[in-house]
Enzyme design. Structure first.
Site, PDB file in Angstrom:
ATOM      1  NE  ARG A   5      -3.793  -2.180   2.376  1.00 26.08           N
ATOM      2  CZ  ARG A   5      -3.592  -3.441   2.738  1.00 26.08           C
ATOM      3  NH1 ARG A   5      -2.423  -3.809   3.244  1.00 26.08           N
ATOM      4  NH2 ARG A   5      -4.545  -4.337   2.592  1.00 26.08           N
ATOM      5  CE  LYS A  30      -8.444  -1.851   3.741  1.00 29.66           C
ATOM      6  NZ  LYS A  30      -8.668  -2.272   2.384  1.00 29.66           N
ATOM      7  CG  HIS A  94      -4.248   1.387  -3.626  1.00 30.69           C
ATOM      8  ND1 HIS A  94      -3.818   1.134  -2.350  1.00 30.69           N
ATOM      9  CD2 HIS A  94      -5.160   0.427  -3.919  1.00 30.69           C
ATOM     10  CE1 HIS A  94      -4.448   0.067  -1.881  1.00 30.69           C
ATOM     11  NE2 HIS A  94      -5.262  -0.387  -2.803  1.00 30.69           N
ATOM     12  NE  ARG A  97      -2.396  -2.933  -2.203  1.00 28.58           N
ATOM     13  CZ  ARG A  97      -2.014  -3.854  -1.325  1.00 28.58           C
ATOM     14  NH1 ARG A  97      -0.723  -4.000  -1.043  1.00 28.58           N
ATOM     15  NH2 ARG A  97      -2.892  -4.636  -0.728  1.00 28.58           N
ATOM     16  CG  HIS A 121      -5.708  -8.479  -0.069  1.00 33.64           C
ATOM     17  ND1 HIS A 121      -5.897  -8.582  -1.428  1.00 33.64           N
ATOM     18  CD2 HIS A 121      -5.497  -7.154   0.176  1.00 33.64           C
ATOM     19  CE1 HIS A 121      -5.798  -7.386  -1.978  1.00 33.64           C
ATOM     20  NE2 HIS A 121      -5.553  -6.505  -1.027  1.00 33.64           N
ATOM     21  CE1 TYR A 131      -7.535 -10.291   9.161  1.00 40.40           C
ATOM     22  CE2 TYR A 131      -6.088  -9.858   7.309  1.00 40.40           C
ATOM     23  CZ  TYR A 131      -7.228  -9.579   8.035  1.00 40.40           C
ATOM     24  OH  TYR A 131      -8.060  -8.582   7.616  1.00 40.40           O
TER      25      TYR A 131
END
Length: 168
Positions: A5, A30, A94, A97, A121, A131
């Site tokens: 990012r 994030k 961005h 990406r 992500h 995650y």
């Protein structure tokens, strides 16, 4: 080359990098989770050269007005505009990406789950955890090197032929 990012790139700190190991570890803005970016050989060369310029400070990309702050939020898109790109209709910081995600999957035949992990992500696994940044490290290292090699071929002016055409 790193397809992180833009905010994470502009706020990168030298203490987060281990150039000998070829790693950048930082907290994902994030999700507030730890993330590892394996560094391709080309990225390490660039970072070592950049270290000579900004390595005495905290930030890899210090601000123009003060080295005590990272470069501004607008710096990446402003640089793209100076290069002649329209950041409303062509590309944004961005947007690299999404471009990397598409090319890695469609042209370089990388597995979507490996790419998604590298993009930091949420990637549900078969155990249900949302995650898991420790997965696919070996594959991610290989993928990041393949991506850097791909970019190097483009920079050198080599024609990039889609894999299905090259095979046929």
């Amino acid at each position: 080359m790193l397809f992180v990012r833009p905010g994470e790139l502009r706020q990168a700190e030298w203490t987060q990098f281990d150039l000998d190991k070829g790693e950048w570890r930082y907290l994902v803005s994030k999700t507030k989770t730890q993330h590892l970016v394996p560094l391709a050989a080309q990225a390490i060369v660039i970072l070592r050269a950049l270290h000579a310029l900004t390595g005495s400070g905290r930030f890899v990309f210090p601000g123009a007005r003060s080295a005590q702050r990272p470069m501004s939020e607008a710096a990446i898109n402003a640089a793209l505009r100076r290069l002649g790109y329209d950041t409303r209709t062509e590309i944004t910081g961005h947007g690299f990406r999404a471009m990397a995600r598409t090319i890695l999957h469609e042209e370089l035949e990388q597995k979507p789950e490996v790419i998604e992990h590298q993009l930091a992500h949420a990637v549900p696994d078969n155990l249900g955890s949302a995650y898991n940044r420790t997965k696919f490290i070996k594959e991610r290292r290989t993928m990041m090197q393949a991506w850097a090699d791909y970019l190097e071929r483009i920079k050198a002016g080599a024609q990039i032929i889609p894999i299905e055409q090259a095979a046929g």
